[in-house]
Scaffold this motif. Structure first.
Motif, PDB file in Angstrom:
ATOM      1  N   ALA A  34       2.546  -5.052  -6.269  1.00 40.04           N
ATOM      2  CA  ALA A  34       1.248  -5.274  -7.070  1.00 40.04           C
ATOM      3  C   ALA A  34       1.616  -5.376  -8.626  1.00 40.04           C
ATOM      4  O   ALA A  34       2.527  -4.202  -8.951  1.00 40.04           O
ATOM      5  CB  ALA A  34       0.625  -4.041  -6.674  1.00 40.04           C
ATOM      6  N   ILE A  35       0.985  -6.333  -9.270  1.00 41.94           N
ATOM      7  CA  ILE A  35       1.557  -6.303 -10.650  1.00 41.94           C
ATOM      8  C   ILE A  35       0.139  -5.799 -11.568  1.00 41.94           C
ATOM      9  O   ILE A  35      -0.998  -6.255 -11.252  1.00 41.94           O
ATOM     10  CB  ILE A  35       1.861  -7.797 -11.107  1.00 41.94           C
ATOM     11  CG1 ILE A  35       2.997  -8.307 -10.313  1.00 41.94           C
ATOM     12  CG2 ILE A  35       2.225  -7.925 -12.502  1.00 41.94           C
ATOM     13  CD1 ILE A  35       3.182  -9.727 -10.183  1.00 41.94           C
ATOM     14  N   VAL A  36       0.447  -4.876 -12.448  1.00 40.76           N
ATOM     15  CA  VAL A  36      -0.707  -4.129 -12.868  1.00 40.76           C
ATOM     16  C   VAL A  36      -0.898  -4.477 -14.388  1.00 40.76           C
ATOM     17  O   VAL A  36       0.133  -4.721 -15.029  1.00 40.76           O
ATOM     18  CB  VAL A  36      -0.586  -2.773 -13.022  1.00 40.76           C
ATOM     19  CG1 VAL A  36      -1.960  -2.097 -13.659  1.00 40.76           C
ATOM     20  CG2 VAL A  36      -0.479  -2.257 -11.617  1.00 40.76           C
ATOM     21  N   ALA A  37      -2.128  -5.003 -14.810  1.00 40.53           N
ATOM     22  CA  ALA A  37      -2.644  -5.508 -16.217  1.00 40.53           C
ATOM     23  C   ALA A  37      -3.891  -4.912 -16.702  1.00 40.53           C
ATOM     24  O   ALA A  37      -4.680  -4.369 -15.539  1.00 40.53           O
ATOM     25  CB  ALA A  37      -2.409  -7.064 -16.384  1.00 40.53           C
ATOM     26  N   PHE A  38      -4.295  -4.926 -17.604  1.00 42.19           N
ATOM     27  CA  PHE A  38      -5.317  -4.385 -18.124  1.00 42.19           C
ATOM     28  C   PHE A  38      -6.595  -5.264 -19.015  1.00 42.19           C
ATOM     29  O   PHE A  38      -7.405  -4.882 -19.536  1.00 42.19           O
ATOM     30  CB  PHE A  38      -5.289  -3.008 -18.898  1.00 42.19           C
ATOM     31  CG  PHE A  38      -4.509  -1.913 -18.118  1.00 42.19           C
ATOM     32  CD1 PHE A  38      -5.269  -1.047 -17.191  1.00 42.19           C
ATOM     33  CD2 PHE A  38      -3.034  -1.785 -18.416  1.00 42.19           C
ATOM     34  CE1 PHE A  38      -4.502  -0.338 -16.656  1.00 42.19           C
ATOM     35  CE2 PHE A  38      -2.386  -0.895 -17.737  1.00 42.19           C
ATOM     36  CZ  PHE A  38      -2.705  -0.222 -16.893  1.00 42.19           C
ATOM     37  N   SER A  39      -6.468  -6.536 -18.404  1.00 36.62           N
ATOM     38  CA  SER A  39      -7.379  -7.502 -19.138  1.00 36.62           C
ATOM     39  C   SER A  39      -7.794  -8.508 -18.303  1.00 36.62           C
ATOM     40  O   SER A  39      -6.577  -8.712 -17.726  1.00 36.62           O
ATOM     41  CB  SER A  39      -7.207  -7.933 -20.593  1.00 36.62           C
ATOM     42  OG  SER A  39      -6.042  -8.901 -20.671  1.00 36.62           O
TER      43      SER A  39
ATOM     44  N   VAL B 124      -7.365  -8.251  -8.019  1.00 40.73           N
ATOM     45  CA  VAL B 124      -8.310  -7.129  -7.836  1.00 40.73           C
ATOM     46  C   VAL B 124      -8.574  -6.657  -9.455  1.00 40.73           C
ATOM     47  O   VAL B 124      -7.846  -6.232  -9.974  1.00 40.73           O
ATOM     48  CB  VAL B 124      -7.697  -5.994  -6.995  1.00 40.73           C
ATOM     49  CG1 VAL B 124      -8.661  -4.955  -7.003  1.00 40.73           C
ATOM     50  CG2 VAL B 124      -7.604  -6.670  -5.501  1.00 40.73           C
ATOM     51  N   MET B 125      -9.761  -6.675  -9.396  1.00 38.19           N
ATOM     52  CA  MET B 125     -10.351  -6.190 -10.847  1.00 38.19           C
ATOM     53  C   MET B 125     -11.714  -5.128 -10.611  1.00 38.19           C
ATOM     54  O   MET B 125     -12.491  -5.564  -9.814  1.00 38.19           O
ATOM     55  CB  MET B 125     -10.792  -7.292 -11.854  1.00 38.19           C
ATOM     56  CG  MET B 125      -9.347  -8.061 -12.310  1.00 38.19           C
ATOM     57  SD  MET B 125      -9.636  -9.293 -13.506  1.00 38.19           S
ATOM     58  CE  MET B 125     -10.997 -10.163 -12.793  1.00 38.19           C
ATOM     59  N   GLY B 126     -11.908  -4.458 -11.617  1.00 38.08           N
ATOM     60  CA  GLY B 126     -13.065  -3.692 -11.528  1.00 38.08           C
ATOM     61  C   GLY B 126     -14.234  -4.423 -11.840  1.00 38.08           C
ATOM     62  O   GLY B 126     -15.556  -4.198 -11.241  1.00 38.08           O
ATOM     63  N   ALA B 127     -14.147  -5.545 -12.464  1.00 37.13           N
ATOM     64  CA  ALA B 127     -15.302  -6.487 -12.538  1.00 37.13           C
ATOM     65  C   ALA B 127     -15.927  -7.367 -11.594  1.00 37.13           C
ATOM     66  O   ALA B 127     -16.971  -7.737 -11.526  1.00 37.13           O
ATOM     67  CB  ALA B 127     -15.106  -7.370 -13.786  1.00 37.13           C
TER      68      ALA B 127
ATOM     69  N   ILE C 153      -6.629  -0.389  -8.447  1.00 39.62           N
ATOM     70  CA  ILE C 153      -6.150  -0.174  -7.390  1.00 39.62           C
ATOM     71  C   ILE C 153      -5.531   1.246  -7.293  1.00 39.62           C
ATOM     72  O   ILE C 153      -5.257   2.045  -6.110  1.00 39.62           O
ATOM     73  CB  ILE C 153      -4.727  -1.217  -7.277  1.00 39.62           C
ATOM     74  CG1 ILE C 153      -3.793  -0.821  -8.205  1.00 39.62           C
ATOM     75  CG2 ILE C 153      -5.277  -2.436  -7.151  1.00 39.62           C
ATOM     76  CD1 ILE C 153      -2.454  -1.350  -7.911  1.00 39.62           C
ATOM     77  N   GLY C 154      -5.516   2.048  -8.241  1.00 43.73           N
ATOM     78  CA  GLY C 154      -5.202   3.470  -8.339  1.00 43.73           C
ATOM     79  C   GLY C 154      -6.244   4.179  -7.687  1.00 43.73           C
ATOM     80  O   GLY C 154      -5.895   5.590  -7.455  1.00 43.73           O
TER      81      GLY C 154
ATOM     82  N   GLY D 283      -7.583   5.436  -4.832  1.00 42.33           N
ATOM     83  CA  GLY D 283      -7.625   5.364  -3.291  1.00 42.33           C
ATOM     84  C   GLY D 283      -7.688   4.181  -2.378  1.00 42.33           C
ATOM     85  O   GLY D 283      -7.892   4.269  -1.172  1.00 42.33           O
ATOM     86  N   LEU D 284      -7.247   3.060  -2.942  1.00 47.04           N
ATOM     87  CA  LEU D 284      -7.196   1.760  -1.914  1.00 47.04           C
ATOM     88  C   LEU D 284      -5.926   1.840  -1.290  1.00 47.04           C
ATOM     89  O   LEU D 284      -4.795   2.241  -2.018  1.00 47.04           O
ATOM     90  CB  LEU D 284      -7.183   0.495  -2.950  1.00 47.04           C
ATOM     91  CG  LEU D 284      -8.557   0.041  -3.495  1.00 47.04           C
ATOM     92  CD1 LEU D 284      -8.242  -1.173  -4.236  1.00 47.04           C
ATOM     93  CD2 LEU D 284      -9.323  -0.119  -2.638  1.00 47.04           C
ATOM     94  N   ASN D 285      -6.018   1.712   0.080  1.00 43.15           N
ATOM     95  CA  ASN D 285      -4.960   1.665   0.879  1.00 43.15           C
ATOM     96  C   ASN D 285      -4.283   0.499   1.206  1.00 43.15           C
ATOM     97  O   ASN D 285      -4.749  -0.553   1.748  1.00 43.15           O
ATOM     98  CB  ASN D 285      -5.159   2.434   2.187  1.00 43.15           C
ATOM     99  CG  ASN D 285      -5.651   3.905   2.104  1.00 43.15           C
ATOM    100  OD1 ASN D 285      -5.099   4.817   1.295  1.00 43.15           O
ATOM    101  ND2 ASN D 285      -6.743   4.304   2.807  1.00 43.15           N
ATOM    102  N   LEU D 286      -3.209   0.161   0.470  1.00 40.78           N
ATOM    103  CA  LEU D 286      -2.690  -1.172   0.277  1.00 40.78           C
ATOM    104  C   LEU D 286      -1.121  -1.024   0.976  1.00 40.78           C
ATOM    105  O   LEU D 286      -0.495   0.053   0.677  1.00 40.78           O
ATOM    106  CB  LEU D 286      -2.533  -1.770  -1.245  1.00 40.78           C
ATOM    107  CG  LEU D 286      -4.082  -1.909  -1.830  1.00 40.78           C
ATOM    108  CD1 LEU D 286      -3.917  -2.275  -3.168  1.00 40.78           C
ATOM    109  CD2 LEU D 286      -4.902  -2.977  -1.021  1.00 40.78           C
ATOM    110  N   ASP D 287      -0.756  -2.273   1.493  1.00 46.33           N
ATOM    111  CA  ASP D 287       0.639  -2.230   2.000  1.00 46.33           C
ATOM    112  C   ASP D 287       1.445  -2.835   0.709  1.00 46.33           C
ATOM    113  O   ASP D 287       1.967  -3.907   0.901  1.00 46.33           O
ATOM    114  CB  ASP D 287       0.641  -3.335   3.251  1.00 46.33           C
ATOM    115  CG  ASP D 287       2.004  -3.398   3.651  1.00 46.33           C
ATOM    116  OD1 ASP D 287       2.861  -2.577   3.738  1.00 46.33           O
ATOM    117  OD2 ASP D 287       2.388  -4.384   4.512  1.00 46.33           O
TER     118      ASP D 287
END
Length: 993
Positions: A173-178, A199-202, A229-230, A232-236
C-alpha cells in the motif's frame, strides 16, 4: 436551557487500547452479540458497511441495522445497530455500546463528536471504548474508575527503509495525501507493474469498496491510498510505503505525527503475519528515533480532547451562537474550532431573510439541524451556506424541501459521462441530496428520493470505479496474475491477424517467425506469459514453415530496407558478401524455429533471394555467365559488371579501341550499348534493376541510412529523364540509379546518348551535303535546339551547365553573321528552303543560345514587305539605339573527348577528307569524329585502328589541296536492277530525298 450534567464516572466502561492488528473491533462485535441488543459506532461509513456485512452474515440481515448520514437500513425490531459516530444517538436503551477509534476525539474537525459520545453515551450493561494506547491517560482522567485493557499487536511491524516505486514488493500500500499524487503514482505502477487500486476519502463508499475488492481479490498487487486506509480497513497488506509524510489537515500543512504514521503503517501485516513499512519516491529515510517509536508503539499521549457544548440555547440566533462558544468545563477538554456547521451558521446569521425567518426557538433549532448538512463537495463556506439557506427557507415556508428544486439539483448529477474528477464531483453532489432525503420530516416523499439518490449514487460510483480501473489497472495483467497464483496452465491461441492471446488477453503479436511482446507486458508476469506463448508458438512455427516452403515467388518481396518479406511479414534481412551480386539472408526468427522447420525456411528464402536478383539483374548475370567472351572482351564485360551496368567510356577508351567488330557484336547481343559517353546496359536503367543495384551497393557500403537512399529511385520510377540534384543526397545514389550529374541536374545516361545523336547529326553535316539538320552549322560547331533541351527537360541555364560538364565550349558570334551564314547554307542546299519570316515565333526560349529550329525548314508565311527582315524572339530582336544585340553561342568540343561517335558508311567514305586545325598545326582526323576525339593530353591525334595505306593523302597533309583538285571521280558501273543491292541503293536515295 439547562445543561445536562457531565458523566464523570467510568463505571461499567472498558477501554480496549492498543496498536493496529490487535483484534479490538473483532472483540467488540463478539461482545455486542453476546448481549440481547447493542450499538457500535465507527469512524467511517465504509468501515460501518464492512462491520454491518460481517454481522449480517453471522446473525442475518433482519436483526441488524445500518445507520449513517446517507444510508439507513432499519429492519423492524432489529436489536443491533451499526452506525457512524455522527449517527449514534446521545441516549440509548441498548445493553451494549461500543465506540471505535476513540483517539479521533483529538481531531480538530470531528473530535468534539467523539468526545460527546465518549462522555455521554452508555450501554445499560456494558460500554466499550476502542482505540490507541495514547488515549489511556486522558480517558482515565475524564472517566474515573475506567477499566483499561491493553492488547498487544499480533504481529511485528518492522522498518524496511527506502525503495523505488518500481521495486516495491507485491501486496504494498502506497500512501500519499493529495489526489494528484495518488493518480500519478497509480499511473506509474500501472506502467511498471500492471496496475493499482485507489482508495481516497473523496470516493464514495461503494467506489472505495469496489477498489478494495479489486485489491483483495488479487487482481492487482498494489494499493495507492490516502490516510483513509488507516481507519480500521482490514486489508491484506504486507508493506506500507509512505510517498508523502506531510498532509493538509484542513487548516495547515504539517508533518504526520508518529502516532498517525503508526496508525497507517499498522495496516501492514495480517493477524500473525509480520508487516513492514518504509518510504518511497523522494522521501528521505525516516529518523531512527521515529522508526523505533513506530516499531515499539510508544507515542506521546493525547492530553486534550476537542469539546463543544451539548447544551445549546435555541431561544434566538445570538443565544445559539453564544452557547456554541461556551468554554470547556474540565481540564483536558478544549473548545473545538468552528466546524462546517458553525461556519455555515455564522454565514447565515448575516442573511437578513434568514434572521427574519428564525424568529422563534423551534425555527432556530431547525436552522441548526439544517447547518448539520455535511460539505461533501468541499466548496467555499459561503456557497455551502447558500445551499443550506435554500433548504431552510423551504422548510419554514413550505414545511418541506421543494421537490422541484430537489429534482433540478438531482438531475444535474444524474450523468455518467466525464473523467474521474467530474464523476467524483457529481458523487459529492448527489451525496448531499442523499443526506437530505434521510433527514426526518424534510421531504413529503422521502422514500422515493432515498431510492432515487441511492440509485444515482450507485450508478455514478460504478462508473467511477470503471474509470479508475481503466486508467490505473491493466486488466490483462490483473487476470493473469491471479491465474499465476493459482498455478493453472493458461490457454494460449494465435488469431488470424497474428495476435497472440493468453487467457483471452493480448500478450503480443506474431510477425513472421518472431514474437513481439506487448509493450505493456512487462512486470512480474512477463516470464509466465512468454512461457505460455512459447508453447503455442513452437507448434505454429512448424505449420507456418510448411506453408512458406510451398509458397510461390510472388508471395515474397524485398524492400528498400533490405528485409525479405513473405505476405508482408518479415522473414530475413540481407547482408553483403564478398560478391556484391549475391547477398546472404539472415533469418529473423525466434529460438522456437528450430530443426527441420528452420532449414525449410532458410532454404526457401535463399532460393527467392537468388531468383530475385538473377531476374532483376539478368543482363549482369548474362555477362558473367557468357562463356563465349574471351580476352579483352571478357575484361570489358567484367569491368561493366563491376560498375553495376554503367561504365564511363573514357575510362575504357583503350579497351574499346582494341575491340574488333565481332567482339562488339558479341557484347551487343548480351545487351551492351556502346554510347558516346557511356558503355552501359539499357535494361539496368529500369526501376526494378535500379532498385536492386542501389540496395546491393547500400548493403556493401553500409549506406542505407545515407540521405537520398530510396528517393532517387522514386524519380526513376516516375520516368524522369533528368532531375535537379538535391545537395543533401549522396551523389552515389544518382549514379547507381543510372543518372550522371552535370551541373545542377542529373541526366539519365540513355538520354545523354540521345543528345549525342542530335549533336552528331549537327556536327557531321557539311554545306552542300544535303538538307541541314537541326542545329547544324559549318564545321565542328553546332547550335542548341529546342529538341535537345526537350529530351533533357532542361532550361537554357541548365543546358549551358550540361554542355560545359560534357566538355563543350562556345564561341560568341554576331547574330547577323550567323543569320547570313545559315541563309547561305540553306540556299546552297540541294533541297529548296526559305528563310524564316519576321513574324515566325521560336518554339522555346533558350536564353543566350540561338533557336536553331526557327532558322530552318519552318514553313514560312507570305513574305513580309521588308525582304531583309530579321527573325524575332528572345534571341533575335530588333536592334535599337539603346540596346545591343546579344551574341549567338556556337558550341564545339574542346579538349579530350568524352565519347567516340559511331560512323556511318558516308563517314568512312569522307574520313580522308576531314581535317581540323589545333595548336596552329594541321593533323588528320578520322571522319565522323568530333575534334580531339581519341587524342592524348599532349594534343596528338589518335590513330584509327584500321590504318590508311601508306600512299594515302591522309598521311600527307601537304598533298591535301592537290588531292582535292585531282581526285578522280568514281566511275559508275551498271547495276543489275534485280540485285538486292540495287533495291537497297534505291531505298537509300529515296530516304535522302
Amino acid at each position: 436551557m439547562a445543561k445536562a450534567p457531565l458523566i464523570l464516572s467510568g463505571r461499567d466502561v472498558t477501554a480496549v487500547l492498543g496498536p493496529t492488528n490487535t483484534g479490538k473491533t473483532h472483540l467488540a462485535i463478539e461482545r455486542m452479540l453476546a448481549h440481547d441488543s447493542g450499538l457500535i459506532g465507527l469512524p467511517l461509513r465504509l468501515l460501518a458497511r464492512e462491520v454491518y456485512n460481517r454481522i449480517s452474515e453471522k446473525i442475518g440481515p433482519d436483526r441488524v441495522s445500518l445507520i449513517t448520514g446517507e444510508e439507513k437500513i432499519i429492519p423492524l425490531g432489529a436489536p443491533y445497530s451499526v452506525c457512524t459516530v455522527e449517527a449514534l444517538p446521545r441516549e440509548t436503551k441498548a445493553s451494549f455500546v461500543a465506540i471505535d477509534e476513540v483517539q479521533l476525539a483529538g481531531d480538530l474537525a470531528r473530535g468534539h463528536i467523539f468526545t460527546d459520545r465518549i462522555l455521554h453515551l452508555r450501554g445499560t450493561q456494558e460500554t466499550m471504548l476502542l482505540g490507541a494506547s495514547t488515549m489511556q491517560g486522558i480517558l482515565q482522567k475524564l472517566l474515573p474508575g475506567l477499566n483499561v485493557i491493553s492488547r498487544p499487536r499480533f504481529s511485528q511491524l518492522l522498518y524496511a527503509g527506502s525503495k523505488k516505486l518500481t521495486r516495491l514488493p507485491s501486496r504494498t500500500a502506497i500512501v500519499a495525501f493529495s489526489a494528484d499524487d495518488v493518480y500519478s503514482i497509480a499511473e506509474l505502477i500501472k506502467r511498471q507493474r500492471g496496475g493499482a487500486a485507489v482508495v481516497m476519502g473523496a470516493l464514495s463508499p461503494r467506489t472505495r469498496n469496489a477498489q478494495v475488492a479489486l485489491y483483495q481479490s488479487g487482481d492487482v498487487d498494489f494499493l495507492v491510498a490516502t490516510d483513509a486506509i488507516g481507519m480500521g480497513l482490514n486489508l491484506d497488506v504486507d508493506h506500507v510505503a509512505f510517498a508523502q509524510t506531510r498532509k493538509f489537515d484542513g487548516y495547515q500543512f504539517r508533518d504526520l505525527t508518529a502516532a498517525e504514521m503508526a496508525q497507517i503503517a499498522g495496516r501492514a501485516g495480517r493477524h500473525m503475519r509480520d508487516g513492514t513499512f518504509g518510504v518511497t519516491g523522494r522521501i528521505a529515510d525516516l529518523d531512527k528515533d521515529l522508526v523505533e517509536r513506530i516499531e515499539s508503539h510508544h507515542f506521546d499521549p493525547v492530553k486534550v480532547l476537542q469539546w463543544r457544548s451539548e447544551s445549546l440555547d435555541f431561544s434566538t440566533l445570538d443565544s445559539l451562537r453564544k452557547s456554541l462558544e461556551t468554554a470547556a468545563p474540565l481540564e483536558g477538554l478544549a473548545r473545538a474550532l468552528p466546524a462546517v456547521d458553525v461556519q455555515a451558521l455564522d454565514n447565515l446569521s448575516r442573511d437578513y431573510d434568514i434572521i427574519r425567518l428564525a424568529d422563534r426557538p423551534e425555527r432556530v433549532s431547525l436552522l441548526w439541524d439544517a447547518c448539520a448538512l455535511p460539505d461533501y463537495r468541499k466548496i467555499a463556506p459561503a456557497q455551502h451556506a447558500e445551499i443550506i439557506a435554500n433548504i431552510y427557507r423551504d422548510l419554514v415556508k413550505r414545511g418541506s424541501v421543494n421537490e422541484n428544486y430537489l429534482a433540478e439539483q438531482v438531475s444535474q448529477a444524474d450523468r455518467v459521462d466525464g473523467n474521474i474528477d467530474t464523476l467524483s464531483h457529481r458523487i459529492a453532489q448527489i451525496r448531499t441530496w442523499t443526506f437530505v432525503s434521510h433527514r426526518p420530516g424534510w421531504l413529503t416523499n422521502p422514500q422515493h428520493w432515498q431510492e432515487k439518490t441511492r440509485e444515482i449514487e450507485d450508478r455514478l460510483s460504478d462508473a467511477l470505479h470503471e474509470r479508475l480501473t481503466k486508467r490505473f489497472v491493466d486488466r490483462r495483467t490483473s487476470v493473469l496474475m491471479r491465474r499465476l497464483r493459482e498455478n493453472v496452465m493458461m490457454d494460449a491461441e494465435i488469431v488470424q491477424t497474428g495476435d497472440v492471446l493468453v487467457e483471452g488477453h493480448h500478450v503480443g503479436k506474431l510477425d513472421g517467425f518472431r514474437f513481439i511482446a506487448d509493450v505493456n507486458g512487462e512486470g512480474a508476469d512477463a516470464k509466465a506469459l512468454r512461457a505460455a506463448a512459447d508453447k503455442i508458438l513452437a507448434v505454429e512455427f512448424e505449420k507456418k514453415a510448411d506453408r512458406l516452403a510451398a509458397s510461390a515467388n510472388g508471395d515474397f518481396a524485398i524492400g528498400s530496407d533490405g528485409v525479405v518479406r513473405w505476405i508482408g511479414q518479415p522473414l530475413a534481412s540481407l547482408a553483403a558478401t564478398d560478391d556484391i551480386l549475391k547477398p546472404r539472408a539472415v533469418l529473423l526468427a525466434d529460438e522456437q524455429l528450430t530443426g527441420q522447420a528452420r532449414e525449410k525456411v532458410a532454404e526457401r528464402v535463399d532460393r527467392f533471394v537468388s531468383f530475385h536478383f538473377e531476374t532483376a539483374l539478368k543482363p549482369l548475370f548474362d555477362l558473367i555467365n557468357a562463356d563465349a567472351l574471351v580476352g579483352m572482351t571478357r575484361g570489358l564485360a567484367f569491368r561493366l559488371v563491376e560498375h553495376l551496368g554503367v561504365l564511363p567510356r573514357r575510362d575504357v577508351a583503350e579497351e574499346v579501341k582494341s575491340l574488333d567488330q565481332i567482339s562488339r557484336a558479341a557484347l551487343r547481343r548480351l545487351g551492351t550499348r556502346f554510347g558516346a559517353f557511356h558503355i552501359f546496359l539499357p535494361m539496368m536503367l529500369k526501376p526494378a534493376p535500379a532498385q536492386a543495384i542501389t540496395l546491393l551497393w547500400a548493403l556493401k557500403n553500409h549506406a542505407r541510412d545515407l540521405p537520398g537512399y530510396g528517393d532517387v529511385l522514386q524519380v526513376l520510377a516516375a520516368g524522369r529523364t533528368s532531375v535537379v540534384v538535391d545537395p543533401a543526397f549522396n551523389p552515389t545514389f544518382y549514379q547507381l540509379a543510372g543518372y550522371r550529374i552535370l551541373g545542377r541536374r542529373a541526366v539519365r545516361v540513355d538520354i545523354l546518348e540521345r543528345l549525342a545523336d542530335l549533336i552528331r547529326n549537327a556536327v557531321n553535316w557539311k554545306p552542300g551535303s544535303g538538307s541541314r539538320p537541326d542545329g547544324a552549322y559549318d564545321g565542328r560547331q553546332f547550335l542548341v535546339t529546342p529538341a535537345m533541351m526537350s529530351i533533357l527537360g532542361a532550361t537554357a541555364e541548365d543546358m549551358e551547365e550540361i554542355l560545359k560538364s560534357l566538355g563543350y565550349r562556345f564561341d560568341k558570334k554576331d547574330k547577323a553573321e550567323v543569320l547570313a551564314k545559315l541563309k547561305e547554307f540553306d540556299q546552297a542546299s540541294t533541297e529548296e528552303t526559305k528563310p524564316v519570316a519576321a513574324n515566325v515565333r521560336p518554339a522555346e526560349p533558350v536564353g543566350d543560345f540561338i533557336n536553331a529550329a526557327a532558322l530552318q525548314k519552318t514553313p514560312s508565311k507570305p513574305e513580309s514587305k521588308t525582304p531583309d527582315a530579321e527573325p524575332v524572339g528572345p534571341h533575335f530582336t530588333k536592334k535599337t539605339t539603346e540596346e545591343e544585340e546579344k551574341p549567338v553561342l556556337l558550341w564545339h568540343y574542346q579538349g579530350r573527348h568524352d565519347y567516340r561517335p559511331s560512323r556511318s558508311n558516308n563517314d568512312r567514305k569522307k574520313r580522308s577528307e576531314q581535317r581540323f586545325e589545333k595548336s596552329g598545326e594541321k593533323s588528320g582526323e578520322k571522319s565522323g569524329q568530333k575534334p580531339g576525339e581519341g587524342a592524348e593530353k599532349t594534343g596528338e591525334p589518335r590513330r584509327d585502328k584500321q590504318r590508311p595505306r601508306k600512299n594515302s593523302s591522309f598521311n600527307n597533309p601537304k598533298a591535301d589541296a592537290s588531292y582535292r583538285q585531282h581526285k578522280p571521280k568514281a566511275q559508275s558501273k551498271p547495276v543489275d536492277p534485280d540485285s538486292p543491292f540495287a533495291k537497297l541503293a534505291a531505298l537509300r536515295d529515296q530516304l535522302k530525298k
